[in-house]
Design an enzyme around this catalytic site. Structure first.
Site, PDB file in Angstrom:
ATOM      1  N   TRP A 136      -9.899  -0.270  -1.155  1.00 54.13           N
ATOM      2  CA  TRP A 136      -9.677  -1.167  -0.298  1.00 54.13           C
ATOM      3  C   TRP A 136      -9.409  -2.391  -1.390  1.00 54.13           C
ATOM      4  O   TRP A 136     -10.660  -2.581  -2.041  1.00 54.13           O
ATOM      5  CB  TRP A 136     -10.672  -0.536   0.732  1.00 54.13           C
ATOM      6  CG  TRP A 136     -10.191  -2.079   1.920  1.00 54.13           C
ATOM      7  CD1 TRP A 136     -10.898  -3.027   1.975  1.00 54.13           C
ATOM      8  CD2 TRP A 136      -9.478  -1.897   2.509  1.00 54.13           C
ATOM      9  NE1 TRP A 136     -10.247  -4.079   2.797  1.00 54.13           N
ATOM     10  CE2 TRP A 136      -9.821  -2.612   3.552  1.00 54.13           C
ATOM     11  CE3 TRP A 136      -8.424  -0.563   3.400  1.00 54.13           C
ATOM     12  CZ2 TRP A 136      -8.615  -3.297   4.512  1.00 54.13           C
ATOM     13  CZ3 TRP A 136      -7.313  -0.700   3.752  1.00 54.13           C
ATOM     14  CH2 TRP A 136      -7.245  -2.092   4.699  1.00 54.13           C
ATOM     15  N   ASP A 185       0.759  -1.048  -0.197  1.00 49.67           N
ATOM     16  CA  ASP A 185      -0.093   0.252  -0.026  1.00 49.67           C
ATOM     17  C   ASP A 185       0.428   1.339  -0.062  1.00 49.67           C
ATOM     18  O   ASP A 185       1.360   1.418  -0.927  1.00 49.67           O
ATOM     19  CB  ASP A 185      -0.792   0.469   1.072  1.00 49.67           C
ATOM     20  CG  ASP A 185      -1.590   0.629   0.885  1.00 49.67           C
ATOM     21  OD1 ASP A 185      -2.518   1.723  -0.101  1.00 49.67           O
ATOM     22  OD2 ASP A 185      -2.714   1.364   2.510  1.00 49.67           O
ATOM     23  N   TRP A 197      -9.823 -14.280   3.342  1.00 47.16           N
ATOM     24  CA  TRP A 197      -9.781 -14.702   4.494  1.00 47.16           C
ATOM     25  C   TRP A 197      -9.666 -13.427   5.945  1.00 47.16           C
ATOM     26  O   TRP A 197     -10.145 -13.742   6.958  1.00 47.16           O
ATOM     27  CB  TRP A 197      -8.114 -15.301   4.716  1.00 47.16           C
ATOM     28  CG  TRP A 197      -6.500 -14.171   4.435  1.00 47.16           C
ATOM     29  CD1 TRP A 197      -6.432 -12.437   5.539  1.00 47.16           C
ATOM     30  CD2 TRP A 197      -6.448 -14.504   3.540  1.00 47.16           C
ATOM     31  NE1 TRP A 197      -6.041 -12.302   4.911  1.00 47.16           N
ATOM     32  CE2 TRP A 197      -5.827 -12.719   3.453  1.00 47.16           C
ATOM     33  CE3 TRP A 197      -6.212 -15.148   2.291  1.00 47.16           C
ATOM     34  CZ2 TRP A 197      -4.494 -12.015   2.586  1.00 47.16           C
ATOM     35  CZ3 TRP A 197      -5.200 -14.413   1.210  1.00 47.16           C
ATOM     36  CH2 TRP A 197      -5.148 -13.443   0.978  1.00 47.16           C
ATOM     37  N   THR A 216       5.388   1.041   3.446  1.00 43.02           N
ATOM     38  CA  THR A 216       6.042   1.661   4.856  1.00 43.02           C
ATOM     39  C   THR A 216       6.693  -0.120   5.396  1.00 43.02           C
ATOM     40  O   THR A 216       7.782  -0.562   5.287  1.00 43.02           O
ATOM     41  CB  THR A 216       5.290   1.996   5.876  1.00 43.02           C
ATOM     42  OG1 THR A 216       4.034   3.396   5.281  1.00 43.02           O
ATOM     43  CG2 THR A 216       6.074   2.306   7.115  1.00 43.02           C
ATOM     44  N   THR A 217       5.811  -1.344   5.151  1.00 45.77           N
ATOM     45  CA  THR A 217       5.702  -1.953   6.465  1.00 45.77           C
ATOM     46  C   THR A 217       7.185  -2.772   5.144  1.00 45.77           C
ATOM     47  O   THR A 217       8.191  -3.241   5.674  1.00 45.77           O
ATOM     48  CB  THR A 217       4.355  -2.811   5.533  1.00 45.77           C
ATOM     49  OG1 THR A 217       3.211  -2.753   6.421  1.00 45.77           O
ATOM     50  CG2 THR A 217       4.754  -4.313   6.477  1.00 45.77           C
TER      51      THR A 217
HETATM   52  P1  5GP Z   1       2.047  -0.442   3.780  1.00 44.22           P
HETATM   53  O1  5GP Z   1       1.088   1.241   3.862  1.00 44.22           O
HETATM   54  O2  5GP Z   1       2.369  -0.773   4.857  1.00 44.22           O
HETATM   55  O3  5GP Z   1       2.437  -1.015   2.254  1.00 44.22           O
HETATM   56  O4  5GP Z   1       0.644  -1.437   4.166  1.00 44.22           O
HETATM   57  C1  5GP Z   1       0.616  -2.571   5.490  1.00 44.22           C
HETATM   58  C2  5GP Z   1      -0.822  -2.765   5.803  1.00 44.22           C
HETATM   59  O5  5GP Z   1      -1.294  -1.819   5.186  1.00 44.22           O
HETATM   60  C3  5GP Z   1      -0.586  -4.668   4.569  1.00 44.22           C
HETATM   61  O6  5GP Z   1       0.483  -5.287   4.940  1.00 44.22           O
HETATM   62  C4  5GP Z   1      -2.170  -4.241   5.304  1.00 44.22           C
HETATM   63  O7  5GP Z   1      -2.209  -5.745   6.335  1.00 44.22           O
HETATM   64  C5  5GP Z   1      -2.890  -3.595   5.035  1.00 44.22           C
HETATM   65  N1  5GP Z   1      -3.109  -3.135   3.931  1.00 44.22           N
HETATM   66  C6  5GP Z   1      -2.839  -1.805   3.116  1.00 44.22           C
HETATM   67  N2  5GP Z   1      -4.014  -1.595   2.030  1.00 44.22           N
HETATM   68  C7  5GP Z   1      -5.119  -2.899   2.226  1.00 44.22           C
HETATM   69  C8  5GP Z   1      -6.047  -3.123   2.024  1.00 44.22           C
HETATM   70  O8  5GP Z   1      -6.291  -2.343   0.802  1.00 44.22           O
HETATM   71  N3  5GP Z   1      -6.596  -4.631   1.832  1.00 44.22           N
HETATM   72  C9  5GP Z   1      -6.512  -4.926   3.508  1.00 44.22           C
HETATM   73  N4  5GP Z   1      -6.874  -5.964   3.270  1.00 44.22           N
HETATM   74  N5  5GP Z   1      -5.407  -4.204   3.754  1.00 44.22           N
HETATM   75  C10 5GP Z   1      -4.518  -3.504   3.794  1.00 44.22           C
END
Ligand code: 5GP
Length: 206
Positions: A183, A115, A188, A118-119
Site C-alpha cells: 500500500w 495497481d 494528500w 484496470t483504471t
Molecule cells: P487500478 O487497480 O485500477 O490500477 O487502481 C485503481 C485506483 O486504486 C488507483 O487509481 C488508486 O486511486 C487506488 N489505489 C490502488 N492502489 C493504491 C495504493 O497503494 N495507494 C493508494 N493511495 N491508492 C491506491
C-alpha cells in the site's frame, strides 16, 4: 504485515520532474494532459510545470473521474471482478477553446498509481473509442492520436488488464518508480503531514 510505503510531497515533485524529462525526450510536448481524479490531479499539475518552456502557453489539464467497484459476480464461484464507472468525463466545450478535436493530438494521461491496471486500461480504451468515433465521422482516421501514460508508481504484480499498444498510437507508458505490491500512502491523503513526511524520510522517499 508489509509496511506502507510513505511518499513525501518532495518525492512526488521529483518523480514528476523525471517523468516529464523522459516524456519530452521520448514523445514530445503534450497538447493536453488528462488527469484521472482524484489521485492524478496533483501529479498532473506538477508535471505540467516541467513540460512547458517559459513563455509558452499552459498545457490544458482535463479531469476525468473513474471509480472502481467490486463486481461480486453471480455467487456461483465466479472470480470477483472490478468494474470501472465514469463519474466525470472530458469537457469538450472547454477543449474546443484550445483545438478542434483530440484527433492527431499528443495526449498524456496522469494517475498516481498503476495497481491492477484496470483504471488505466479503461481510460485508454474509452478515450481511444471517443477519438476514433469522431475521426471516422470526419474521415480523419489516417491521423495518429498518441495516448501516453504517466503514473508516480507502478506496482510490480500481475495485472488484471493490459493496455493495447495499438490504441496508444506510439505513446509511451512512464512510471516514476516501479515498486513492490504494497500500500502506498500519498501525502494528500494524510491527516498529519508532519508525521507522514517523517515516515517518508525514514524510508528514503524524499
Ligand atoms: P487500478 O487497480 O485500477 O490500477 O487502481 C485503481 C485506483 O486504486 C488507483 O487509481 C488508486 O486511486 C487506488 N489505489 C490502488 N492502489 C493504491 C495504493 O497503494 N495507494 C493508494 N493511495 N491508492 C491506491
Amino acid at each position: 504485515m508489509v509496511e506502507k510505503l510513505y511518499i513525501s510531497y518532495n518525492n512526488v515533485h521529483k518523480l514528476c520532474k523525471a517523468g516529464a524529462e523522459k516524456f519530452l525526450k521520448d514523445v514530445g510536448k503534450p497538447d493536453v494532459i488528462i488527469a484521472i481524479g482524484g489521485g492524478g490531479f496533483i501529479p498532473a499539475r506538477i508535471i505540467r510545470t516541467f513540460l512547458r518552456s517559459s513563455g509558452e502557453k499552459n498545457i490544458p489539464i482535463q479531469a476525468i473521474g473513474l471509480s472502481l467497484y467490486e463486481d461480486l459476480g453471480t455467487g456461483n464461484g465466479d472470480k470477483i471482478g472490478k468494474e470501472v464507472i465514469r463519474t466525470q468525463w472530458l469537457d469538450f466545450g472547454a477543449l474546443s477553446q484550445h483545438f478542434d478535436s483530440l484527433i492527431g493530438k499528443n495526449i498524456l494521461i496522469v494517475d498516481e498509481v498503476d495497481d491492477t491496471r484496470t483504471t488505466l486500461h479503461y481510460a485508454v480504451s474509452e478515450l481511444y473509442k471517443d477519438v476514433q468515433e469522431i475521426a471516422e465521422k470526419l474521415g480523419r482516421t489516417n491521423e495518429k492520436t498518441k495516448f501516453s501514460i504517466f503514473v508516480l508508481h507502478n506496482k510490480l504484480k500481475e495485472k488484471r488488464a493490459e493496455i493495447d499498444e495499438h490504441k496508444m498510437g506510439g505513446g509511451e507508458y512512464i512510471s516514476g518508480k516501479d515498486v513492490p505490491d504494497q500500500w502506498i500512502a500519498y501525502p494528500w491523503e494524510s491527516d498529519d503531514i508532519d508525521d507522514h513526511t517523517k515516515h517518508a524520510v525514514e524510508q528514503g522517499n524524499i
